[in-house]
Design an enzyme around this catalytic site. Structure first.
Site, PDB file in Angstrom:
ATOM      1  N   CYS A  75      -2.474  -0.412   7.475  1.00 31.75           N
ATOM      2  CA  CYS A  75      -1.579   0.716   7.253  1.00 31.75           C
ATOM      3  C   CYS A  75      -1.558   1.667   8.442  1.00 31.75           C
ATOM      4  O   CYS A  75      -0.545   2.312   8.713  1.00 31.75           O
ATOM      5  CB  CYS A  75      -1.986   1.470   5.991  1.00 31.75           C
ATOM      6  SG  CYS A  75      -1.605   0.565   4.468  1.00 31.75           S
ATOM      7  N   THR A 103     -17.291  -4.989 -32.930  1.00 34.47           N
ATOM      8  CA  THR A 103     -16.033  -4.297 -33.189  1.00 34.47           C
ATOM      9  C   THR A 103     -14.930  -5.284 -33.528  1.00 34.47           C
ATOM     10  O   THR A 103     -14.089  -5.025 -34.399  1.00 34.47           O
ATOM     11  CB  THR A 103     -15.637  -3.455 -31.967  1.00 34.47           C
ATOM     12  OG1 THR A 103     -16.592  -2.416 -31.797  1.00 34.47           O
ATOM     13  CG2 THR A 103     -14.263  -2.831 -32.137  1.00 34.47           C
ATOM     14  N   TRP A 122      -8.133   5.999 -40.535  1.00 35.23           N
ATOM     15  CA  TRP A 122      -8.336   6.436 -39.149  1.00 35.23           C
ATOM     16  C   TRP A 122      -9.210   7.690 -39.162  1.00 35.23           C
ATOM     17  O   TRP A 122      -8.993   8.584 -39.994  1.00 35.23           O
ATOM     18  CB  TRP A 122      -7.010   6.740 -38.460  1.00 35.23           C
ATOM     19  CG  TRP A 122      -6.132   5.548 -38.313  1.00 35.23           C
ATOM     20  CD1 TRP A 122      -5.062   5.216 -39.098  1.00 35.23           C
ATOM     21  CD2 TRP A 122      -6.236   4.531 -37.307  1.00 35.23           C
ATOM     22  NE1 TRP A 122      -4.482   4.059 -38.647  1.00 35.23           N
ATOM     23  CE2 TRP A 122      -5.187   3.615 -37.539  1.00 35.23           C
ATOM     24  CE3 TRP A 122      -7.097   4.295 -36.240  1.00 35.23           C
ATOM     25  CZ2 TRP A 122      -4.982   2.492 -36.735  1.00 35.23           C
ATOM     26  CZ3 TRP A 122      -6.890   3.184 -35.446  1.00 35.23           C
ATOM     27  CH2 TRP A 122      -5.853   2.305 -35.694  1.00 35.23           C
ATOM     28  N   CYS A 157      -5.995   1.958   5.885  1.00 39.58           N
ATOM     29  CA  CYS A 157      -6.789   0.772   6.231  1.00 39.58           C
ATOM     30  C   CYS A 157      -6.522   0.351   7.665  1.00 39.58           C
ATOM     31  O   CYS A 157      -5.436   0.531   8.210  1.00 39.58           O
ATOM     32  CB  CYS A 157      -6.503  -0.371   5.260  1.00 39.58           C
ATOM     33  SG  CYS A 157      -4.811  -0.983   5.285  1.00 39.58           S
ATOM     34  N   GLU A 204       1.053   3.920   1.940  1.00 39.48           N
ATOM     35  CA  GLU A 204       1.667   4.348   3.188  1.00 39.48           C
ATOM     36  C   GLU A 204       2.902   3.506   3.515  1.00 39.48           C
ATOM     37  O   GLU A 204       3.945   4.036   3.918  1.00 39.48           O
ATOM     38  CB  GLU A 204       0.656   4.244   4.340  1.00 39.48           C
ATOM     39  CG  GLU A 204      -0.582   5.093   4.147  1.00 39.48           C
ATOM     40  CD  GLU A 204      -1.732   4.331   3.496  1.00 39.48           C
ATOM     41  OE1 GLU A 204      -2.889   4.573   3.890  1.00 39.48           O
ATOM     42  OE2 GLU A 204      -1.459   3.516   2.585  1.00 39.48           O
ATOM     43  N   GLY A 248     -18.204  -1.061 -30.172  1.00 38.76           N
ATOM     44  CA  GLY A 248     -18.665  -0.046 -31.112  1.00 38.76           C
ATOM     45  C   GLY A 248     -19.986   0.606 -30.739  1.00 38.76           C
ATOM     46  O   GLY A 248     -20.365   0.692 -29.569  1.00 38.76           O
ATOM     47  N   HIS A 262       0.837  -1.188   0.000  1.00 41.60           N
ATOM     48  CA  HIS A 262       0.000   0.000   0.000  1.00 41.60           C
ATOM     49  C   HIS A 262       0.881   1.250   0.000  1.00 41.60           C
ATOM     50  O   HIS A 262       2.072   1.205   0.308  1.00 41.60           O
ATOM     51  CB  HIS A 262      -0.914   0.003   1.217  1.00 41.60           C
ATOM     52  CG  HIS A 262      -1.980  -1.050   1.160  1.00 41.60           C
ATOM     53  ND1 HIS A 262      -2.989  -1.133   2.098  1.00 41.60           N
ATOM     54  CD2 HIS A 262      -2.203  -2.056   0.290  1.00 41.60           C
ATOM     55  CE1 HIS A 262      -3.785  -2.154   1.804  1.00 41.60           C
ATOM     56  NE2 HIS A 262      -3.326  -2.729   0.714  1.00 41.60           N
ATOM     57  N   LEU A 266     -22.480  -1.560 -28.563  1.00 37.98           N
ATOM     58  CA  LEU A 266     -22.089  -1.668 -27.156  1.00 37.98           C
ATOM     59  C   LEU A 266     -22.298  -0.336 -26.447  1.00 37.98           C
ATOM     60  O   LEU A 266     -22.851  -0.286 -25.341  1.00 37.98           O
ATOM     61  CB  LEU A 266     -20.624  -2.093 -27.050  1.00 37.98           C
ATOM     62  CG  LEU A 266     -20.052  -2.118 -25.624  1.00 37.98           C
ATOM     63  CD1 LEU A 266     -20.691  -3.228 -24.808  1.00 37.98           C
ATOM     64  CD2 LEU A 266     -18.541  -2.272 -25.645  1.00 37.98           C
ATOM     65  N   LEU A 277      -5.970  -3.637 -29.140  1.00 34.18           N
ATOM     66  CA  LEU A 277      -6.354  -3.016 -27.868  1.00 34.18           C
ATOM     67  C   LEU A 277      -5.259  -3.047 -26.818  1.00 34.18           C
ATOM     68  O   LEU A 277      -5.536  -3.109 -25.611  1.00 34.18           O
ATOM     69  CB  LEU A 277      -7.628  -3.673 -27.307  1.00 34.18           C
ATOM     70  CG  LEU A 277      -8.869  -3.631 -28.204  1.00 34.18           C
ATOM     71  CD1 LEU A 277     -10.019  -4.362 -27.533  1.00 34.18           C
ATOM     72  CD2 LEU A 277      -9.255  -2.194 -28.545  1.00 34.18           C
TER      73      LEU A 277
END
Length: 364
Positions: free
Chosen positions: A84, A196, A170, A75, A52, A291, A50, A294, A204
């Site tokens: 933490c 898509t 594009w 936490c 901290e 696309g 974490h 969605l 991606l």
């Protein structure tokens, strides 16, 4: 520097964990002693260590008597790591300045109470609005059982994403595409629909930035994703999750599993249930790249909290493919509305970012 200035630095540090710290929140911690920053820390990949603990390890003995600026309440419970707040107490910090309470029921004020019981001064609510914006994905997962969804659109001035024949590469320029890659890296997963995949065969991944790529997720209720698609072929290098409807024959799923794709079952056509499934796996931030079908489905269900809309300077006309599919609206009052947060040029394109009030519940 005052408390707000140091907290602003902690928020900047926290952003380094976006897209890498899930299922934990991306937290930043700055330790200041005698007006000098002695250490900085942020949540590490996978959520551990974490922020901290990371900052305290870097500070060493210099942490004693320091002020800790933390973007989320430390936490107070044992998970895979010790609390933490106990680490801050052992290190001897004199003061903790925090942006916001942790909405997780296991914490929610208990961390502050433990720090105060140990004699540490605690200041709450410094730059809380900014912290809540940063933690929106974590907050939504904890309070709604859903991830934050950012819908990315790249369209012409007349709102078209492709020609009538489907040509789309594009619409926007290289600078906008680099911006999209950076946005992918700030999210836990990248999401597309099977349409898509069929139309564009996207990869991606995050390229040219020296950053890792998040898992790719395909919503594909009818199991249309080609086995030869880039997402399937590269599944062992970059995780690919296929969210499909129940009831497919094992023989139909076997080739995907053999390629390294994780197959998840959710009710067909139920985007909210599919997103709940992702949240159960720890996902807090989803970057949806299309696309049109969605995007429309997510918008109809009220599941999109943020819009990242790139506008190019071109026009395709009525025969072009619209950025958003049918929303089945009968009244103007039913139109989804978003607040404009920022507008800036990206190369020759324009990026507009919008945000919506969070009104979705798991039952919606």
């Amino acid at each position: 520097m005052d408390d707000a200035a140091h907290m602003r630095s902690a928020l900047v540090v926290a952003m380094r964990g976006l897209g890498r710290s899930w299922p934990n929140p991306a937290v930043g911690c700055v330790l200041v002693r005698d007006g000098r920053v002695v250490a900085r820390g942020w949540t590490q990949p996978g959520g551990r260590p974490h922020a901290e603990v990371e900052a305290l390890a870097r500070a060493g003995a210099a942490a004693r008597g320091a002020t800790a600026y933390v973007t989320l309440e430390p936490c107070s419970h044992w998970g895979r790591t010790p609390p933490c707040c106990d680490a801050l107490i052992r290190a001897g910090v004199a003061r903790v300045v925090c942006a916001m309470r942790d909405p997780d029921a296991r914490v929610d004020g208990r961390g502050f109470a433990r720090l105060r019981a140990a004699g540490i001064e605690v200041v709450e609510g410094v730059l809380e609005a900014e912290a809540r914006h940063l933690q929106a994905g974590f907050i939504r997962r904890v309070t709604h059982g859903l991830p934050l969804v950012t819908l990315k659109l790249a369209a012409t001035l007349d709102g078209r994403i492709a020609t009538g024949a489907g040509e789309s590469r594009w619409i926007t320029g290289p600078a906008a595409r680099r911006e999209v890659h950076a946005a992918r890296a700030r999210h836990d997963v990248v999401l597309v629909g099977s349409g898509t995949v069929l139309a564009d065969d996207p990869e991606l991944t995050v390229r040219e930035l020296g950053l890792g790529s998040p898992p790719r997720v395909v919503f594909d209720g009818r199991l249309r994703t080609p086995l030869g698609s880039r997402l399937v072929v590269s599944a062992r290098a970059t995780p690919t999750w296929l969210v499909t409807g129940p009831g497919h024959r094992p023989a139909a799923l076997a080739p995907y599993l053999a390629a390294g794709v994780e197959v998840l079952a959710a009710p067909r056509g139920d985007a909210c249930a599919a997103l709940q499934l992702l949240a159960q796996r720890g996902v807090t931030r989803v970057f949806a790249e299309g696309g049109a079908g969605l995007g429309a489905g997510l918008l109809r269900a009220g599941l999109v909290q943020r819009l990242m809309w790139f506008h190019s300077g071109g026009l395709l006309g009525a025969e072009g493919m619209p950025a958003i599919g049918p929303l089945t609206l009968s009244k103007l009052a039913d139109m989804p509305r978003y607040r404009l947060g920022s507008t800036r040029p990206v190369g020759q394109d324009l990026l507009c970012e919008y945000e919506k009030e969070d009104r979705c519940s798991p039952e919606s």
